[in-house]
Design a protein around this motif. Structure first.
Motif, PDB file in Angstrom:
ATOM      1  N   ASN A 230     -25.235 -21.522  10.275  1.00 45.88           N
ATOM      2  CA  ASN A 230     -25.872 -21.494   8.981  1.00 45.88           C
ATOM      3  C   ASN A 230     -24.761 -21.811   7.987  1.00 45.88           C
ATOM      4  O   ASN A 230     -23.422 -21.714   8.500  1.00 45.88           O
ATOM      5  CB  ASN A 230     -26.564 -20.282   8.799  1.00 45.88           C
TER       6      ASN A 230
ATOM      7  N   PRO B 150     -22.647 -20.259   5.923  1.00 45.30           N
ATOM      8  CA  PRO B 150     -21.279 -19.518   5.664  1.00 45.30           C
ATOM      9  C   PRO B 150     -20.387 -19.880   6.942  1.00 45.30           C
ATOM     10  O   PRO B 150     -19.061 -20.112   6.839  1.00 45.30           O
ATOM     11  CB  PRO B 150     -21.358 -17.954   5.729  1.00 45.30           C
ATOM     12  N   CYS B 151     -20.907 -20.143   8.000  1.00 43.17           N
ATOM     13  CA  CYS B 151     -20.523 -20.363   9.312  1.00 43.17           C
ATOM     14  C   CYS B 151     -19.908 -21.843   9.268  1.00 43.17           C
ATOM     15  O   CYS B 151     -18.843 -22.216   9.764  1.00 43.17           O
ATOM     16  CB  CYS B 151     -20.929 -20.081  10.496  1.00 43.17           C
TER      17      CYS B 151
ATOM     18  N   CYS C 293     -23.142 -19.532  15.573  1.00 47.68           N
ATOM     19  CA  CYS C 293     -23.939 -19.686  14.402  1.00 47.68           C
ATOM     20  C   CYS C 293     -23.634 -21.028  13.677  1.00 47.68           C
ATOM     21  O   CYS C 293     -22.267 -21.440  13.555  1.00 47.68           O
ATOM     22  CB  CYS C 293     -23.603 -18.519  13.399  1.00 47.68           C
TER      23      CYS C 293
ATOM     24  N   SER D 248     -23.512 -11.920  10.875  1.00 48.87           N
ATOM     25  CA  SER D 248     -22.083 -11.487  11.044  1.00 48.87           C
ATOM     26  C   SER D 248     -21.400 -12.376  10.140  1.00 48.87           C
ATOM     27  O   SER D 248     -20.253 -13.021  10.362  1.00 48.87           O
ATOM     28  CB  SER D 248     -21.595 -11.457  12.342  1.00 48.87           C
ATOM     29  N   CYS D 249     -21.878 -12.751   8.772  1.00 52.09           N
ATOM     30  CA  CYS D 249     -21.279 -13.840   8.153  1.00 52.09           C
ATOM     31  C   CYS D 249     -19.936 -13.494   7.567  1.00 52.09           C
ATOM     32  O   CYS D 249     -19.182 -14.282   7.193  1.00 52.09           O
ATOM     33  CB  CYS D 249     -22.274 -14.091   6.856  1.00 52.09           C
TER      34      CYS D 249
ATOM     35  N   CYS E 130     -28.236 -17.936  11.565  1.00 48.21           N
ATOM     36  CA  CYS E 130     -27.275 -16.568  11.195  1.00 48.21           C
ATOM     37  C   CYS E 130     -27.396 -15.601  11.954  1.00 48.21           C
ATOM     38  O   CYS E 130     -28.547 -15.040  12.521  1.00 48.21           O
ATOM     39  CB  CYS E 130     -27.721 -16.167   9.780  1.00 48.21           C
TER      40      CYS E 130
HETATM   41  S1  FES Z   1     -24.134 -17.452   8.469  1.00 48.26           S
HETATM   42 FE1  FES Z   1     -23.227 -17.370  10.499  1.00 48.26          FE
HETATM   43  S2  FES Z   1     -23.209 -15.316  10.963  1.00 48.26           S
HETATM   44 FE2  FES Z   1     -24.470 -15.594   9.133  1.00 48.26          FE
END
Ligand code: FES
Length: 161
Positions: free
Chosen positions: A86, A88-89, A84, A128-129, A125
């Motif tokens: 996005n 948060p990752c 991922c 699993s953020c 995403c």
């Molecule tokens: S942003 Fe990576 S799992 Fe949601």
């Protein structure tokens, strides 16, 4: 003729192209763009079907797919890794996980490893953020924050050998 990967949209694109260009080879790249649109990468099965549909040798199409970086080629790797990317990752530095996986497998984003065992894809995403940076190997979800060293990655990859 029944196709599994060349769906109506893709076939319509090829037909449209064939009306404009005299050579069927001229429709390989537009067809590949459409396949990419639909699948986000180029599955091996899709180019096999494209070869059959256009009556163009498979090796010619494979040559085009591997030449252009924009065509991410999914050639039946044994294991599919989805990482991922996005926010948060990203903030949790998914790039570290990616680099370790690239190094250990020899695969690259959108390219199989030379031994055909691994394929890496960056995805949106995966829900699993809470365990960012999150990634999947086939259907198994991993918490990237627990991975500190290359040995950790090696141990995980070893489960799929
Ligand atoms: S942003 Fe990576 S799992 Fe949601």
């Amino acid at each position: 003729m029944e196709f599994k990967y060349l769906n109506e949209q893709i076939i319509a694109e090829i037909k449209k192209c064939r009306e404009r260009f005299p050579l069927k080879e001229q429709c390989i790249i537009p067809a590949l763009h459409k396949i990419l649109d639909v699948y986000r990468d180029i599955p091996q099965e899709a180019i096999e079907e494209l070869s059959e549909y256009l009556q163009v040798p498979l090796a010619d199409i494979e040559g085009i797919v591997t030449f252009y970086d924009m065509f991410r080629y999914r050639k039946n790797a044994k294991n599919h890794i989805r990482i991922c990317r996005n926010l948060p990752c990203h903030l949790a530095r998914y790039q570290n996980i990616l680099e370790m996986i690239k190094k250990k497998t020899g695969a690259d984003i959108g390219k199989n490893s030379p031994d055909g065992k691994w394929y890496i894809e960056l995805v949106e995403c995966i829900g699993s953020c809470g365990i960012a940076p999150a990634f999947l190997i086939n259907d198994d979800l991993y918490d990237g924050s627990k991975i500190k060293t290359e040995e950790d990655i090696e141990e995980i990859l070893g489960r799929y050998e």
